[in-house]
Write a protein that holds these residues in place. Structure first.
Motif, PDB file in Angstrom:
ATOM      1  N   GLY A 120      -2.338 -16.683 -16.515  1.00 14.47           N
ATOM      2  CA  GLY A 120      -1.055 -17.210 -16.948  1.00 14.47           C
ATOM      3  C   GLY A 120      -0.645 -16.777 -18.341  1.00 14.47           C
ATOM      4  O   GLY A 120       0.525 -16.442 -18.572  1.00 14.47           O
ATOM      5  N   GLU A 121      -1.563 -16.780 -19.292  1.00 20.75           N
ATOM      6  CA  GLU A 121      -1.186 -16.444 -20.662  1.00 20.75           C
ATOM      7  C   GLU A 121      -0.805 -14.971 -20.799  1.00 20.75           C
ATOM      8  O   GLU A 121       0.129 -14.642 -21.540  1.00 20.75           O
ATOM      9  CB  GLU A 121      -2.305 -16.814 -21.631  1.00 20.75           C
ATOM     10  CG  GLU A 121      -2.409 -18.316 -21.848  1.00 20.75           C
ATOM     11  CD  GLU A 121      -3.214 -18.697 -23.076  1.00 20.75           C
ATOM     12  OE1 GLU A 121      -3.947 -17.837 -23.600  1.00 20.75           O
ATOM     13  OE2 GLU A 121      -3.107 -19.867 -23.492  1.00 20.75           O
ATOM     14  N   THR A 122      -1.495 -14.079 -20.096  1.00 18.99           N
ATOM     15  CA  THR A 122      -1.135 -12.664 -20.178  1.00 18.99           C
ATOM     16  C   THR A 122       0.242 -12.435 -19.577  1.00 18.99           C
ATOM     17  O   THR A 122       1.069 -11.703 -20.146  1.00 18.99           O
ATOM     18  CB  THR A 122      -2.175 -11.797 -19.460  1.00 18.99           C
ATOM     19  OG1 THR A 122      -3.450 -11.987 -20.085  1.00 18.99           O
ATOM     20  CG2 THR A 122      -1.805 -10.324 -19.534  1.00 18.99           C
ATOM     21  N   VAL A 123       0.519 -13.059 -18.444  1.00 14.23           N
ATOM     22  CA  VAL A 123       1.830 -12.896 -17.824  1.00 14.23           C
ATOM     23  C   VAL A 123       2.908 -13.532 -18.701  1.00 14.23           C
ATOM     24  O   VAL A 123       4.025 -13.003 -18.820  1.00 14.23           O
ATOM     25  CB  VAL A 123       1.837 -13.479 -16.403  1.00 14.23           C
ATOM     26  CG1 VAL A 123       3.226 -13.355 -15.759  1.00 14.23           C
ATOM     27  CG2 VAL A 123       0.796 -12.769 -15.532  1.00 14.23           C
ATOM     28  N   ALA A 124       2.599 -14.653 -19.349  1.00 16.00           N
ATOM     29  CA  ALA A 124       3.546 -15.254 -20.288  1.00 16.00           C
ATOM     30  C   ALA A 124       3.861 -14.285 -21.420  1.00 16.00           C
ATOM     31  O   ALA A 124       5.024 -14.157 -21.844  1.00 16.00           O
ATOM     32  CB  ALA A 124       2.981 -16.555 -20.849  1.00 16.00           C
ATOM     33  N   LEU A 133       3.913 -19.011  -8.143  1.00 16.06           N
ATOM     34  CA  LEU A 133       2.991 -18.397  -9.097  1.00 16.06           C
ATOM     35  C   LEU A 133       3.629 -18.116 -10.452  1.00 16.06           C
ATOM     36  O   LEU A 133       2.915 -17.910 -11.433  1.00 16.06           O
ATOM     37  CB  LEU A 133       2.446 -17.079  -8.534  1.00 16.06           C
ATOM     38  CG  LEU A 133       1.528 -17.151  -7.324  1.00 16.06           C
ATOM     39  CD1 LEU A 133       1.107 -15.755  -6.902  1.00 16.06           C
ATOM     40  CD2 LEU A 133       0.301 -18.009  -7.606  1.00 16.06           C
ATOM     41  N   GLY A 134       4.956 -18.109 -10.514  1.00 15.73           N
ATOM     42  CA  GLY A 134       5.631 -17.904 -11.777  1.00 15.73           C
ATOM     43  C   GLY A 134       5.649 -19.134 -12.669  1.00 15.73           C
ATOM     44  O   GLY A 134       5.961 -19.038 -13.862  1.00 15.73           O
ATOM     45  N   THR A 135       5.308 -20.301 -12.103  1.00 18.19           N
ATOM     46  CA  THR A 135       5.399 -21.538 -12.871  1.00 18.19           C
ATOM     47  C   THR A 135       4.364 -21.629 -13.992  1.00 18.19           C
ATOM     48  O   THR A 135       4.716 -21.975 -15.129  1.00 18.19           O
ATOM     49  CB  THR A 135       5.311 -22.740 -11.911  1.00 18.19           C
ATOM     50  OG1 THR A 135       6.528 -22.809 -11.157  1.00 18.19           O
ATOM     51  CG2 THR A 135       5.118 -24.042 -12.650  1.00 18.19           C
ATOM     52  N   PRO A 136       3.081 -21.355 -13.767  1.00 20.08           N
ATOM     53  CA  PRO A 136       2.130 -21.441 -14.894  1.00 20.08           C
ATOM     54  C   PRO A 136       2.483 -20.542 -16.076  1.00 20.08           C
ATOM     55  O   PRO A 136       2.440 -21.009 -17.231  1.00 20.08           O
ATOM     56  CB  PRO A 136       0.794 -21.073 -14.239  1.00 20.08           C
ATOM     57  CG  PRO A 136       0.947 -21.507 -12.822  1.00 20.08           C
ATOM     58  CD  PRO A 136       2.372 -21.164 -12.477  1.00 20.08           C
ATOM     59  N   PRO A 137       2.852 -19.253 -15.869  1.00 18.86           N
ATOM     60  CA  PRO A 137       3.248 -18.459 -17.037  1.00 18.86           C
ATOM     61  C   PRO A 137       4.471 -19.027 -17.750  1.00 18.86           C
ATOM     62  O   PRO A 137       4.527 -19.003 -18.988  1.00 18.86           O
ATOM     63  CB  PRO A 137       3.542 -17.074 -16.458  1.00 18.86           C
ATOM     64  CG  PRO A 137       2.826 -17.027 -15.160  1.00 18.86           C
ATOM     65  CD  PRO A 137       2.785 -18.427 -14.656  1.00 18.86           C
ATOM     66  N   ALA A 138       5.453 -19.517 -16.998  1.00 19.93           N
ATOM     67  CA  ALA A 138       6.638 -20.085 -17.633  1.00 19.93           C
ATOM     68  C   ALA A 138       6.283 -21.321 -18.448  1.00 19.93           C
ATOM     69  O   ALA A 138       6.785 -21.518 -19.564  1.00 19.93           O
ATOM     70  CB  ALA A 138       7.682 -20.428 -16.565  1.00 19.93           C
ATOM     71  N   PHE A 139       5.428 -22.169 -17.905  1.00 20.94           N
ATOM     72  CA  PHE A 139       4.972 -23.350 -18.637  1.00 20.94           C
ATOM     73  C   PHE A 139       4.248 -22.953 -19.922  1.00 20.94           C
ATOM     74  O   PHE A 139       4.488 -23.524 -20.991  1.00 20.94           O
ATOM     75  CB  PHE A 139       4.057 -24.177 -17.736  1.00 20.94           C
ATOM     76  CG  PHE A 139       3.350 -25.291 -18.436  1.00 20.94           C
ATOM     77  CD1 PHE A 139       4.030 -26.451 -18.771  1.00 20.94           C
ATOM     78  CD2 PHE A 139       2.005 -25.194 -18.763  1.00 20.94           C
ATOM     79  CE1 PHE A 139       3.379 -27.492 -19.423  1.00 20.94           C
ATOM     80  CE2 PHE A 139       1.343 -26.228 -19.411  1.00 20.94           C
ATOM     81  CZ  PHE A 139       2.039 -27.379 -19.743  1.00 20.94           C
ATOM     82  N   LEU A 185       4.650 -30.831 -24.359  1.00 21.51           N
ATOM     83  CA  LEU A 185       5.762 -30.013 -23.894  1.00 21.51           C
ATOM     84  C   LEU A 185       7.039 -30.585 -24.498  1.00 21.51           C
ATOM     85  O   LEU A 185       7.508 -31.649 -24.092  1.00 21.51           O
ATOM     86  CB  LEU A 185       5.829 -30.015 -22.363  1.00 21.51           C
ATOM     87  CG  LEU A 185       6.978 -29.228 -21.734  1.00 21.51           C
ATOM     88  CD1 LEU A 185       6.905 -27.754 -22.088  1.00 21.51           C
ATOM     89  CD2 LEU A 185       6.982 -29.412 -20.210  1.00 21.51           C
ATOM     90  N   ARG A 186       7.585 -29.890 -25.488  1.00 24.44           N
ATOM     91  CA  ARG A 186       8.757 -30.383 -26.195  1.00 24.44           C
ATOM     92  C   ARG A 186      10.060 -29.847 -25.621  1.00 24.44           C
ATOM     93  O   ARG A 186      11.130 -30.368 -25.920  1.00 24.44           O
ATOM     94  CB  ARG A 186       8.652 -30.004 -27.676  1.00 24.44           C
ATOM     95  CG  ARG A 186       7.405 -30.536 -28.358  1.00 24.44           C
ATOM     96  CD  ARG A 186       7.501 -30.457 -29.870  1.00 24.44           C
ATOM     97  NE  ARG A 186       7.709 -29.092 -30.338  1.00 24.44           N
ATOM     98  CZ  ARG A 186       6.737 -28.237 -30.618  1.00 24.44           C
ATOM     99  NH1 ARG A 186       5.474 -28.612 -30.436  1.00 24.44           N
ATOM    100  NH2 ARG A 186       6.992 -27.023 -31.065  1.00 24.44           N
ATOM    101  N   VAL A 187      10.000 -28.801 -24.827  1.00 22.07           N
ATOM    102  CA  VAL A 187      11.198 -28.172 -24.265  1.00 22.07           C
ATOM    103  C   VAL A 187      11.770 -29.074 -23.163  1.00 22.07           C
ATOM    104  O   VAL A 187      11.023 -29.545 -22.304  1.00 22.07           O
ATOM    105  CB  VAL A 187      10.835 -26.793 -23.688  1.00 22.07           C
ATOM    106  CG1 VAL A 187      12.019 -26.180 -22.965  1.00 22.07           C
ATOM    107  CG2 VAL A 187      10.327 -25.876 -24.794  1.00 22.07           C
TER     108      VAL A 187
END
Length: 289
Positions: A85-89, A111-117, A233-235
């Motif tokens: 997740g962090e690399t894709v983020a 699968l896109g949710t963890p990188p976005a988070f 999570l402040r966003v």
């Protein structure tokens, strides 16, 4: 290039520009449309950027829509590694940099949710608002009801190194069709979208890259756990559930988010942007506004 119209499109067909963008040592295939504040669309499996074709036109009336094929998927580079997740983020943040965007609204599914988070947790100034759909976030508590019968069967198949990409070649169309039919409660998707997805996951190397996301899930789960232990999570965040995830993601996030709104779209399959695009836009438009 214009995106072919799709049955059930929720808005006008936008003019889409396709480009290759170099980030983190790989090339991402990226579709962009419209002008205005950026909105980044992050797909999952078995999708490409074309997951968003039924909502891009509406969003492009007010936004600059940015829809990449994720690392290893679609027409993006078949990277050897980096599917956590962090690399894709970091890929996604570097994409915003390359396109001259200091921040964006981010909409992600599966699968896109963890990188976005993780984007929102690690770089909250870069994410104005966050929409997360039909996914779990690692092993955070709250998904017990969804996982009562165990995780989905394909998680195990995809997680075994080398197995699925060895046995599936030659049957990719049938395999992808199962996910597309199940994800729309049997309705299926348009022929153009279906053919694009099948083509994108054709061959053992394309399949390997997709399954590397599942093989990286333990690493990604650790990244998510460390993120919530060190920050909130402040966003402003909107979770959208359907069948089968429902409110599980909302329940996982509730203890960690300062500004969270949760919705479930009834009579809707997992592939929300293709199955119920109008219902999705009905939630997203006011949230982004």
């Amino acid at each position: 290039m214009p995106v072919p119209s799709s049955p059930g499109s929720a808005g006008p067909t936008p003019e889409v520009e396709l480009r290759r963008v170099r980030v983190n040592g790989i090339d991402l295939d990226v579709a962009t449309a419209g002008r205005g504040p950026a909105v980044l669309l992050v797909h999952g499996f078995p999708h490409t950027w074309r997951l968003w074709t039924r909502v891009m036109g509406d969003l492009a009336e007010r936004h600059r829509v940015i829809a990449p094929d994720l690392r290893g998927l679609g027409a993006s580079s078949r990277a050897a590694d980096g599917y956590d997740g962090e690399t894709v983020a970091q890929d996604l943040l570097a994409l915003l940099d390359a396109l001259g965007e200091t921040s964006a609204d981010v909409i992600a599914i599966d699968l896109g949710t963890p990188p976005a988070f993780l984007m929102a947790m690690r770089s909250p100034a870069r994410v104005r608002r966050l929409v997360l759909m039909e996914s779990l976030l690692g092993t955070l508590p709250g998904a017990g009801e969804f996982l009562a019968g165990g995780p989905p069967w394909w998680f195990g198949l995809h997680s075994v190194p080398g197995l699925a990409e060895a046995v599936l070649p030659g049957n990719e169309a049938a395999y992808i069709d199962w996910f597309l039919d199940a994800g729309t409660l049997g309705r299926g998707v348009g022929a153009g979208e279906r053919d694009a997805f099948v083509s994108a996951y054709n061959g053992s190397e394309a399949l390997r890259c997709a399954f590397e996301y599942y093989r990286a899930m333990p690493e990604t789960a650790g990244q998510i756990q460390r993120a919530v232990e060190s920050a909130r999570l402040r966003v402003p965040t909107l979770t959208v559930g359907a069948h089968p995830v429902g409110r599980a993601l909302e329940q996982q996030l509730r203890p960690h988010a300062d500004d969270l709104t949760g919705h479930v779209i009834e009579d809707c399959g997992h592939i929300i942007p293709l199955h119920r695009p109008e219902a999705l836009l009905g939630l997203v438009r006011p949230f982004l506004a």
